[in-house]
Design a protein around this motif. Structure first.
Motif, mmCIF file in Angstrom:
data_model
loop_
_atom_site.group_PDB
_atom_site.id
_atom_site.type_symbol
_atom_site.label_atom_id
_atom_site.label_comp_id
_atom_site.label_asym_id
_atom_site.label_seq_id
_atom_site.Cartn_x
_atom_site.Cartn_y
_atom_site.Cartn_z
ATOM 1 N N MET A 1 -2.190 39.903 48.473
ATOM 2 C CA MET A 1 -1.945 40.613 49.715
ATOM 3 C C MET A 1 -0.693 40.073 50.382
ATOM 4 N N ALA A 2 0.256 40.931 50.737
ATOM 5 C CA ALA A 2 1.500 40.506 51.348
ATOM 6 C C ALA A 2 1.256 39.997 52.761
ATOM 7 N N ASP A 3 2.105 39.004 53.137
ATOM 8 C CA ASP A 3 1.989 38.491 54.490
ATOM 9 C C ASP A 3 2.271 39.584 55.494
ATOM 10 N N ALA A 4 1.457 39.657 56.534
ATOM 11 C CA ALA A 4 1.672 40.614 57.614
ATOM 12 C C ALA A 4 2.464 39.924 58.726
ATOM 13 N N SER A 5 3.323 40.669 59.391
ATOM 14 C CA SER A 5 4.061 40.094 60.506
ATOM 15 C C SER A 5 3.154 40.057 61.731
ATOM 16 N N LEU A 6 3.432 39.108 62.601
ATOM 17 C CA LEU A 6 2.632 38.929 63.797
ATOM 18 C C LEU A 6 3.432 39.389 65.006
ATOM 19 N N GLY A 7 2.779 40.108 65.901
ATOM 20 C CA GLY A 7 3.454 40.562 67.107
ATOM 21 C C GLY A 7 3.529 39.441 68.139
ATOM 22 N N LEU A 8 4.548 39.484 68.992
ATOM 23 C CA LEU A 8 4.682 38.525 70.074
ATOM 24 C C LEU A 8 4.594 39.260 71.404
ATOM 25 N N GLU A 9 3.541 38.989 72.148
ATOM 26 C CA GLU A 9 3.363 39.537 73.487
ATOM 27 C C GLU A 9 3.801 38.478 74.499
ATOM 28 N N ILE A 10 4.726 38.855 75.359
ATOM 29 C CA ILE A 10 5.225 37.930 76.368
ATOM 30 C C ILE A 10 4.753 38.364 77.751
ATOM 31 N N MET B 1 -13.394 27.782 66.892
ATOM 32 C CA MET B 1 -13.983 28.879 67.654
ATOM 33 C C MET B 1 -13.169 30.155 67.493
ATOM 34 N N LEU B 2 -11.858 30.030 67.505
ATOM 35 C CA LEU B 2 -11.014 31.210 67.310
ATOM 36 C C LEU B 2 -11.287 31.865 65.964
ATOM 37 N N GLU B 3 -11.523 31.065 64.938
ATOM 38 C CA GLU B 3 -11.849 31.620 63.624
ATOM 39 C C GLU B 3 -13.104 32.482 63.692
ATOM 40 N N ARG B 4 -14.127 32.000 64.374
ATOM 41 C CA ARG B 4 -15.371 32.772 64.496
ATOM 42 C C ARG B 4 -15.139 34.054 65.285
ATOM 43 N N ILE B 5 -14.396 33.950 66.370
ATOM 44 C CA ILE B 5 -14.117 35.119 67.204
ATOM 45 C C ILE B 5 -13.338 36.166 66.413
ATOM 46 N N THR C 1 6.746 27.197 70.166
ATOM 47 C CA THR C 1 7.456 27.052 68.896
ATOM 48 C C THR C 1 6.922 25.883 68.086
ATOM 49 N N ALA C 2 6.583 24.790 68.776
ATOM 50 C CA ALA C 2 6.165 23.572 68.090
ATOM 51 C C ALA C 2 4.828 23.708 67.370
ATOM 52 N N ASN C 3 3.975 24.669 67.781
ATOM 53 C CA ASN C 3 2.651 24.747 67.149
ATOM 54 C C ASN C 3 2.313 26.107 66.560
ATOM 55 N N VAL C 4 3.181 27.102 66.738
ATOM 56 C CA VAL C 4 2.801 28.456 66.339
ATOM 57 C C VAL C 4 2.650 28.585 64.821
ATOM 58 N N GLY C 5 3.501 27.916 64.057
ATOM 59 C CA GLY C 5 3.395 28.011 62.602
ATOM 60 C C GLY C 5 2.088 27.441 62.088
ATOM 61 N N GLU C 6 1.721 26.262 62.584
ATOM 62 C CA GLU C 6 0.475 25.621 62.180
ATOM 63 C C GLU C 6 -0.722 26.421 62.649
ATOM 64 N N LEU C 7 -0.640 26.990 63.849
ATOM 65 C CA LEU C 7 -1.734 27.796 64.380
ATOM 66 C C LEU C 7 -1.951 29.036 63.521
ATOM 67 N N ALA C 8 -0.881 29.727 63.171
ATOM 68 C CA ALA C 8 -0.992 30.925 62.334
ATOM 69 C C ALA C 8 -1.542 30.583 60.957
ATOM 70 N N ARG C 9 -1.145 29.429 60.428
ATOM 71 C CA ARG C 9 -1.621 29.019 59.104
ATOM 72 C C ARG C 9 -3.105 28.676 59.138
ATOM 73 N N ARG C 10 -3.524 27.889 60.124
ATOM 74 C CA ARG C 10 -4.924 27.456 60.182
ATOM 75 C C ARG C 10 -5.863 28.622 60.456
ATOM 76 N N LEU C 11 -5.381 29.608 61.230
ATOM 77 C CA LEU C 11 -6.203 30.783 61.526
ATOM 78 C C LEU C 11 -6.061 31.888 60.485
ATOM 79 N N ARG C 12 -5.170 31.683 59.519
ATOM 80 C CA ARG C 12 -4.903 32.668 58.469
ATOM 81 C C ARG C 12 -4.608 34.051 59.076
ATOM 82 N N LEU C 13 -3.767 34.041 60.090
ATOM 83 C CA LEU C 13 -3.501 35.273 60.826
ATOM 84 C C LEU C 13 -2.822 36.333 59.970
ATOM 85 N N ARG C 14 -2.044 35.915 59.001
ATOM 86 C CA ARG C 14 -1.321 36.889 58.166
ATOM 87 C C ARG C 14 -2.237 37.598 57.173
ATOM 88 N N GLU C 15 -3.450 37.073 57.021
ATOM 89 C CA GLU C 15 -4.394 37.681 56.078
ATOM 90 C C GLU C 15 -5.313 38.685 56.750
#
Length: 282
Positions: free
Chosen positions: A1-10, A212-216, A235-249
């Motif tokens: 499965m190809a990585d999905a891009s993540l949206g940024l809401e500001i 908890m975020l994983e369960r949600i 910026t300092a934590n977004v890459g690790e956060l996306a990886r641990r939550l497997r957001l691209r999957e």
């Protein structure tokens, strides 16, 4: 499965900040009143919306915060700590009137994906000498939230970080056999007609609430509720956060929510933060 891009809401505080967020590449903007960052974001004025529309050609969705006041202070409550997102009848009527005013203005567009952001809670009755930290439960005020969601139609509605108060109630539940408060809360949000939830997985930063975020997120997939991950996303934590939550999957849309501020106490957006998050989420 190809990585999905993540949206940024500001979340932007005022029209000029919203314009800057759009220019810098935000995927979606949450519009708040100027000067309300310290209170967690409040309902902007119609003038804010008019100014943004008149100066921006952005086609990205605009979500308008509907929140009549910030958290109650101890001086307002006689020194008793009270939970936020509990509103009087008068405050609820203000919220309903705000939604109607924005809709009637003709300045928001369903085709653009515009909508509203709000949340209302209920809780166990306050006892003498009690406060919200004493184990009292809180939950979605379904009657009032459903009424506001219907008032907002056909515009989309997102339940904001009031959800994190519900998650925190699970820490003090006395009945071990009871359903988790976060799970019941998710189902209530879906039943009200919300399309998404902004959450950090509990009080504090998203990076500290990954389990908890994983369960949600897993449960939200079944309910077809969009999860917007916010709370200390940088910026300092977004890459690790996306990886641990497997957001691209995750199938469907996933958004990261970050004010991308300079950190100097102002509401100025830091372009380097925006570029850094976009570089790791694109």
């Amino acid at each position: 499965m190809a990585d999905a891009s993540l949206g940024l809401e500001i979340p932007a505080f005022g029209a000029l900040a919203a314009l800057e967020a759009a220019t810098l590449g935000a995927t979606r903007i949450e519009l708040n009143a100027q000067g309300s960052y310290g209170e967690g974001g409040l309902t902007p004025s119609l003038e804010d919306l008019k100014q943004f529309n008149s100066t921006s050609k952005a086609t990205i969705p605009l979500r308008i915060m509907i929140r009549p006041r910030g958290p109650p202070s101890l001086s307002e409550t006689g020194g008793v700590a009270r939970r936020d997102f509990l509103y009087s009848n008068e405050e609820f009527e203000i919220m309903e009137a705000s939604i109607k005013a924005f809709k009637d203005s003709g300045l928001i567009d369903t085709d653009r994906g515009d909508g509203f952001v709000f949340g209302i809670l209920q809780e166990d009755a306050l006892g003498e000498g009690d406060d919200y930290r004493s184990g009292r439960r809180c939950w979605v005020d379904e009657a009032r939230c459903t009424r506001l969601v219907r008032a907002a139609q056909p515009f989309k509605c997102v339940f904001h970080r009031a959800f994190d108060e519900i998650v925190s109630c699970g820490d003090t539940a006395s009945d071990a056999s009871a359903r988790p408060s976060w799970e019941a809360g998710l189902e209530a949000v879906a039943a009200c007609g919300f399309v998404g939830i902004l959450t950090s997985g509990g009080l504090g930063r998203a990076a500290d609430n990954v389990e908890m975020l994983e369960r949600i997120i897993r449960k939200s997939q079944d309910l077809q509720i969009e999860i917007i991950v916010g709370g200390g996303v940088r910026t300092a934590n977004v890459g690790e956060l996306a990886r641990r939550l497997r957001l691209r999957e995750i199938s469907g849309s996933v958004y990261l929510h970050s004010a991308c501020l300079h950190g100097d106490g102002s509401e100025r957006i830091n372009p380097e933060e925006v570029r850094g998050i976009l570089a790791q989420s694109g």
